[in-house]
Motif scaffolding. Structure first.
Motif, short mmCIF file in Angstrom:
data_model
loop_
_atom_site.label_atom_id
_atom_site.label_comp_id
_atom_site.label_asym_id
_atom_site.label_seq_id
_atom_site.Cartn_x
_atom_site.Cartn_y
_atom_site.Cartn_z
N GLY A 60 2.13 9.78 2.53
CA GLY A 60 1.47 8.75 1.73
C GLY A 60 1.24 9.11 0.28
N GLU A 61 1.56 10.35 -0.12
CA GLU A 61 1.24 10.79 -1.48
C GLU A 61 2.40 11.39 -2.27
OE1 GLU A 61 -2.16 13.37 -1.69
OE2 GLU A 61 -3.16 12.28 -0.07
N ARG A 62 3.21 12.23 -1.64
CA ARG A 62 4.20 12.99 -2.43
C ARG A 62 5.40 13.36 -1.58
NH1 ARG A 62 1.23 17.64 -4.21
NH2 ARG A 62 1.88 18.73 -2.33
N ILE A 63 6.58 13.32 -2.24
CA ILE A 63 7.84 13.78 -1.65
C ILE A 63 8.55 14.59 -2.73
CG2 ILE A 63 10.05 13.11 -0.62
CD1 ILE A 63 8.68 10.29 -0.13
N VAL A 64 8.95 15.81 -2.39
CA VAL A 64 9.72 16.64 -3.32
C VAL A 64 11.00 17.04 -2.61
CG1 VAL A 64 9.77 18.74 -4.72
CG2 VAL A 64 7.60 17.52 -4.40
N ALA A 113 0.83 -1.20 0.00
CA ALA A 113 0.00 0.00 0.00
C ALA A 113 0.87 1.26 0.00
CB ALA A 113 -0.91 0.00 1.23
N PRO A 114 0.33 2.39 -0.50
CA PRO A 114 1.11 3.63 -0.52
C PRO A 114 1.71 4.02 0.84
CG PRO A 114 -0.83 3.90 -1.87
CD PRO A 114 -0.96 2.56 -1.18
N ALA A 115 0.98 3.80 1.92
CA ALA A 115 1.52 4.16 3.25
C ALA A 115 2.80 3.38 3.55
CB ALA A 115 0.48 3.90 4.33
N ARG A 116 2.86 2.12 3.15
CA ARG A 116 4.06 1.30 3.41
C ARG A 116 5.21 1.74 2.51
NH1 ARG A 116 6.78 0.91 6.44
NH2 ARG A 116 8.66 -0.08 5.78
N VAL A 117 4.93 2.04 1.24
CA VAL A 117 5.98 2.51 0.34
C VAL A 117 6.51 3.87 0.82
CG1 VAL A 117 6.55 3.15 -2.05
CG2 VAL A 117 5.02 1.20 -1.60
N PHE A 118 5.60 4.73 1.24
CA PHE A 118 6.00 6.04 1.77
C PHE A 118 6.91 5.86 2.98
CE2 PHE A 118 5.46 9.73 4.50
CZ PHE A 118 5.64 10.78 3.61
N ALA A 119 6.56 4.95 3.87
CA ALA A 119 7.38 4.71 5.07
C ALA A 119 8.79 4.26 4.71
CB ALA A 119 6.70 3.69 5.98
#
Length: 153
Positions: free
Chosen positions: A82-86, A19-25
């Motif tokens: 959970g959505e974006r990193i810049v 899930a996106p939350a896990r990838v974000f982590a």
């Protein structure tokens, strides 16, 4: 030395079963990121730090068996959990700055997993690096991210 600049933009897409939350982590948590964000296997780490917040910094220094250290220094510009990193970053080999970049990581749901879109806008300096090499290296890191995610408990 002849001075030169090469501008380039590239986009890499990946799908992960988590899930996106896990990838974000895996980007946000220092121990999780250190598992995949590092140099090639035979290179040694000479330091890693991650302060994951807007205005925070990240630093990685790795060294091949022979040759100068390669250094990544980053500042986080925008984070949406959970959505974006810049982030903006520069790369050095020894004392020479070889590039300056703006990178964006976008995460969206894709079925039960995550679609990741990585976009980098870069200027490569004085012929030390090029867009093709950077895109290949980034792709290898994103492959290592997939391995790290799939082996977590």
């Amino acid at each position: 030395m002849k001075r030169a600049t090469e501008h380039a933009t590239f986009v890499i897409e990946r799908k992960y079963s988590q899930a996106p939350a896990r990838v974000f982590a895996a980007w946000a948590e220092p121990e999780a990121k250190a598992r995949w964000f590092n140099g090639p296997g035979e290179w040694r780490s000479e330091g890693y730090q991650l302060d994951f917040r807007v205005g925070g910094r990240e630093h990685l220094e790795v060294r091949p068996a022979s040759g100068d250290a390669h250094r990544f220094d980053c500042i986080y510009q925008d984070i949406v959990p959970g959505e974006r990193i810049v982030y903006s970053y520069d790369m050095h080999i020894g004392a020479a700055r070889i590039s300056v970049s703006l990178a964006t990581v976008e995460l969206t749901h894709s079925g039960s997993g995550t679609r990741l879109v990585f976009t980098e806008q870069a200027v490569f300096l004085d012929g030390y690096d090029d867009a093709g090499s950077r895109e290949r290296g980034t792709g290898e890191l994103l492959d290592k991210l997939e391995c790290s995610l799939s082996t977590e408990k």
